[in-house]
Design an enzyme around this catalytic site. Structure first.
Site, mmCIF file in Angstrom:
data_model
loop_
_atom_site.group_PDB
_atom_site.id
_atom_site.type_symbol
_atom_site.label_atom_id
_atom_site.label_comp_id
_atom_site.label_asym_id
_atom_site.label_seq_id
_atom_site.Cartn_x
_atom_site.Cartn_y
_atom_site.Cartn_z
ATOM 1 N N ASP A 131 7.750 5.956 -5.174
ATOM 2 C CA ASP A 131 6.761 6.045 -4.094
ATOM 3 C C ASP A 131 5.772 7.149 -4.442
ATOM 4 O O ASP A 131 6.127 8.114 -5.123
ATOM 5 C CB ASP A 131 7.453 6.426 -2.779
ATOM 6 C CG ASP A 131 8.126 5.248 -2.102
ATOM 7 O OD1 ASP A 131 7.822 4.091 -2.433
ATOM 8 O OD2 ASP A 131 8.967 5.508 -1.219
ATOM 9 N N ARG A 183 2.249 -0.621 -7.576
ATOM 10 C CA ARG A 183 2.091 -1.039 -6.173
ATOM 11 C C ARG A 183 0.785 -0.399 -5.678
ATOM 12 O O ARG A 183 0.565 0.797 -5.885
ATOM 13 C CB ARG A 183 3.246 -0.528 -5.309
ATOM 14 C CG ARG A 183 3.014 -0.761 -3.817
ATOM 15 C CD ARG A 183 3.900 0.120 -2.942
ATOM 16 N NE ARG A 183 5.290 -0.199 -3.040
ATOM 17 C CZ ARG A 183 6.262 0.703 -2.783
ATOM 18 N NH1 ARG A 183 5.971 1.945 -2.467
ATOM 19 N NH2 ARG A 183 7.520 0.346 -2.886
HETATM 20 C C1 LIG Z 1 5.380 -1.895 0.905
HETATM 21 C C2 LIG Z 1 4.606 -0.653 1.207
HETATM 22 C C3 LIG Z 1 4.844 0.482 0.469
HETATM 23 C C4 LIG Z 1 4.100 1.641 0.703
HETATM 24 N N1 LIG Z 1 4.282 2.742 -0.098
HETATM 25 C C5 LIG Z 1 3.502 3.815 0.069
HETATM 26 C C6 LIG Z 1 3.544 4.921 -0.825
HETATM 27 O O1 LIG Z 1 4.317 4.947 -1.787
HETATM 28 N N2 LIG Z 1 2.709 5.966 -0.590
HETATM 29 C C7 LIG Z 1 1.825 5.983 0.461
HETATM 30 O O2 LIG Z 1 1.065 6.939 0.604
HETATM 31 N N3 LIG Z 1 1.773 4.956 1.321
HETATM 32 C C8 LIG Z 1 2.572 3.890 1.159
HETATM 33 N N4 LIG Z 1 2.473 2.833 2.037
HETATM 34 C C9 LIG Z 1 1.696 2.988 3.289
HETATM 35 C C10 LIG Z 1 0.239 2.616 3.086
HETATM 36 O O3 LIG Z 1 -0.382 3.575 2.274
HETATM 37 C C11 LIG Z 1 -0.494 2.562 4.428
HETATM 38 O O4 LIG Z 1 -0.411 3.797 5.068
HETATM 39 C C12 LIG Z 1 0.036 1.494 5.357
HETATM 40 O O5 LIG Z 1 0.447 0.346 4.674
HETATM 41 C C13 LIG Z 1 -1.041 1.086 6.355
HETATM 42 O O6 LIG Z 1 -2.146 0.594 5.667
HETATM 43 P P1 LIG Z 1 -2.600 -0.940 5.688
HETATM 44 O O7 LIG Z 1 -2.973 -1.303 4.307
HETATM 45 O O8 LIG Z 1 -1.556 -1.769 6.281
HETATM 46 O O9 LIG Z 1 -3.932 -0.928 6.492
HETATM 47 P P2 LIG Z 1 -4.513 -0.183 7.779
HETATM 48 O O10 LIG Z 1 -5.912 0.112 7.453
HETATM 49 O O11 LIG Z 1 -3.629 0.939 8.263
HETATM 50 O O12 LIG Z 1 -4.435 -1.333 8.824
HETATM 51 C C14 LIG Z 1 -5.215 -2.502 8.646
HETATM 52 C C15 LIG Z 1 -4.723 -3.552 9.613
HETATM 53 O O13 LIG Z 1 -3.372 -3.899 9.286
HETATM 54 C C16 LIG Z 1 -2.653 -4.157 10.493
HETATM 55 N N5 LIG Z 1 -1.607 -3.130 10.648
HETATM 56 C C17 LIG Z 1 -1.476 -1.985 9.965
HETATM 57 N N6 LIG Z 1 -0.385 -1.290 10.369
HETATM 58 C C18 LIG Z 1 0.153 -2.031 11.360
HETATM 59 C C19 LIG Z 1 1.278 -1.848 12.214
HETATM 60 N N7 LIG Z 1 2.067 -0.756 12.133
HETATM 61 N N8 LIG Z 1 1.564 -2.816 13.125
HETATM 62 C C20 LIG Z 1 0.779 -3.931 13.198
HETATM 63 N N9 LIG Z 1 -0.297 -4.138 12.431
HETATM 64 C C21 LIG Z 1 -0.620 -3.203 11.534
HETATM 65 C C22 LIG Z 1 -3.646 -4.059 11.618
HETATM 66 O O14 LIG Z 1 -4.231 -5.323 11.817
HETATM 67 C C23 LIG Z 1 -4.681 -3.114 11.059
HETATM 68 O O15 LIG Z 1 -5.944 -3.243 11.661
HETATM 69 C C24 LIG Z 1 3.160 1.653 1.777
HETATM 70 C C25 LIG Z 1 2.912 0.504 2.518
HETATM 71 C C26 LIG Z 1 3.610 -0.647 2.247
HETATM 72 C C27 LIG Z 1 3.292 -1.878 3.032
#
Ligand SMILES: Cc1cc2nc3c(=O)[nH]c(=O)nc-3n(C[C@H](O)[C@H](O)[C@H](O)COP(=O)(O)OP(=O)(O)OC[C@H]3O[C@@H](n4cnc5c(N)ncnc54)[C@H](O)[C@@H]3O)c2cc1C
Length: 311
Positions: A131, A183
């Protein structure tokens, strides 16, 4: 502003100590956290497998300060790998934070722990994702991966790149050249504008750009996002370039957009869910709330309902 406050709160251990035994706080956390034990994590992975969805298990915990804690976390990861393999029908796949393995204490200890985990994962034909933590760790994590882990463990390990960071385009190009597994996510940490795009639209644009690079030339990228607009874009891009389903996977978090997870799976895409579990759930929960402050209203609504029904 709310996002910043929640991310600040995520770093306050004293608040976690208050919340740790609070039933309602755990009830809310359990929406995103699969349980407290390895057995519960593996059980969720098996339920996902029954729906055609793979998992990456994450034992919650980060920034340990004592070697015993790092060694205990490594031992837990070894048990997780064994239990995933023993469950049958599961891909052996875990996600690890280097600071949980002693990165801040002694890099040699962290390396020893990671080598043991990767050796076991490789023997089980599994995969270990490092991560990505805050930008203070980006260079160190990439160096550690590039110099120490990737040369020995190749496709059994991979890293994470955050599109919020200005440096990420250059990092992606280097990782593509290395043939490393990446990722791609937006980034969950509070970062200064000197290193990260302050404007969310730039983070999203950068996501699309780097995702296209990885889809064309990357080594089995994991597209980690719940963003419907980006996912639609990805699907169009994949179809336009006739990219086969076995060349990439979508990834989402446990408890988030289960409907979309299944839709993607049913449409023939590979889908992996990041299944976090363990007792150290507080920083993880606060980062999830920061991503979607609407969840706070949901949590407060439940709190009020419970206290009314208890009279
Ligand atoms: C498999 C995975 C691994 C990850 N690993 C890391 C890592 O190693 N390091 C790191 O810094 N971050 C990690 N993250 C977190 C990532 O960086 C984001 O903070 C997180 O995924 C939210 O971003 P988003 O791309 O979903 O978009 P956002 O811009 O947060 O959201 C876009 C849209 O997605 C939908 N959405 C987002 N969150 C939600 C929710 N909780 N409930 C319902 N709908 C939602 C909504 O429609 C929203 O408008 C990981 C995320 C995933 C999915």
């Amino acid at each position: 502003m709310i996002r910043q406050s929640l991310l600040w709160l995520s770093q306050q251990d004293s608040i976690f100590r208050l919340l740790r035994s609070n039933r309602l706080a755990w009830k809310f956390a359990s929406r995103f956290v699969a349980g407290e034990t390895i057995e519960e994590g593996v059980a969720v992975a098996s339920q996902l497998a029954a729906r055609g969805i793979t998992a990456s298990l994450d034992l919650l915990g980060e920034s340990v300060s004592r070697p015993e804690e790092a060694i205990a976390a490594k031992e837990a990861y070894l048990r997780m790998l064994d239990q995933m393999a023993a469950a049958g029908g599961l891909e052996v796949n875990v996600s690890v934070k280097l600071t949980q393995m002693g990165f801040d204490i002694d890099e040699a200890l962290c390396l020893q722990n990671m080598r043991e985990i990767l050796t076991r994962a490789a023997a089980l034909d599994g995969f270990v994702r490092l991560d990505m933590e805050s930008s203070d760790y980006t260079q160190r994590t990439l160096d550690f991966f590039t110099n120490e882990l990737h040369p020995s463990f190749g496709n059994h390990c991979g890293v994470v790149i955050q599109t919020a960071l200005r440096r990420s385009e250059a990092d992606i190009e280097r990782l593509i050249t290395m043939g490393a597994r990446v990722r791609l996510c937006k980034g969950a940490y509070l970062e200064p504008p000197s290193v990260a795009f302050p404007d969310k639209a730039d983070v999203d644009r950068n996501y699309v750009k780097l995702m296209e690079r990885l889809l064309l030339d990357g080594n089995y990228p994991g597209l980690a996002t719940h963003d419907p607009a980006i996912i639609t874009h990805a699907r169009e891009f994949i179809s336009r370039h006739a990219i086969p389903a076995e060349r990439y996977e979508f990834q989402m978090l446990y408890g988030v957009r289960r409907d979309l997870q299944q839709q993607l799976r049913d449409a023939g895409h590979r889908m992996r869910v990041y299944v976090a579990f363990g007792t150290q759930w507080y920083p993880y929960l606060m980062r999830r709330l920061a991503e979607r402050p609407a969840n706070i209203a949901f949590m407060l609504g439940n709190l009020v309902k419970e206290s009314v029904s208890r009279g």
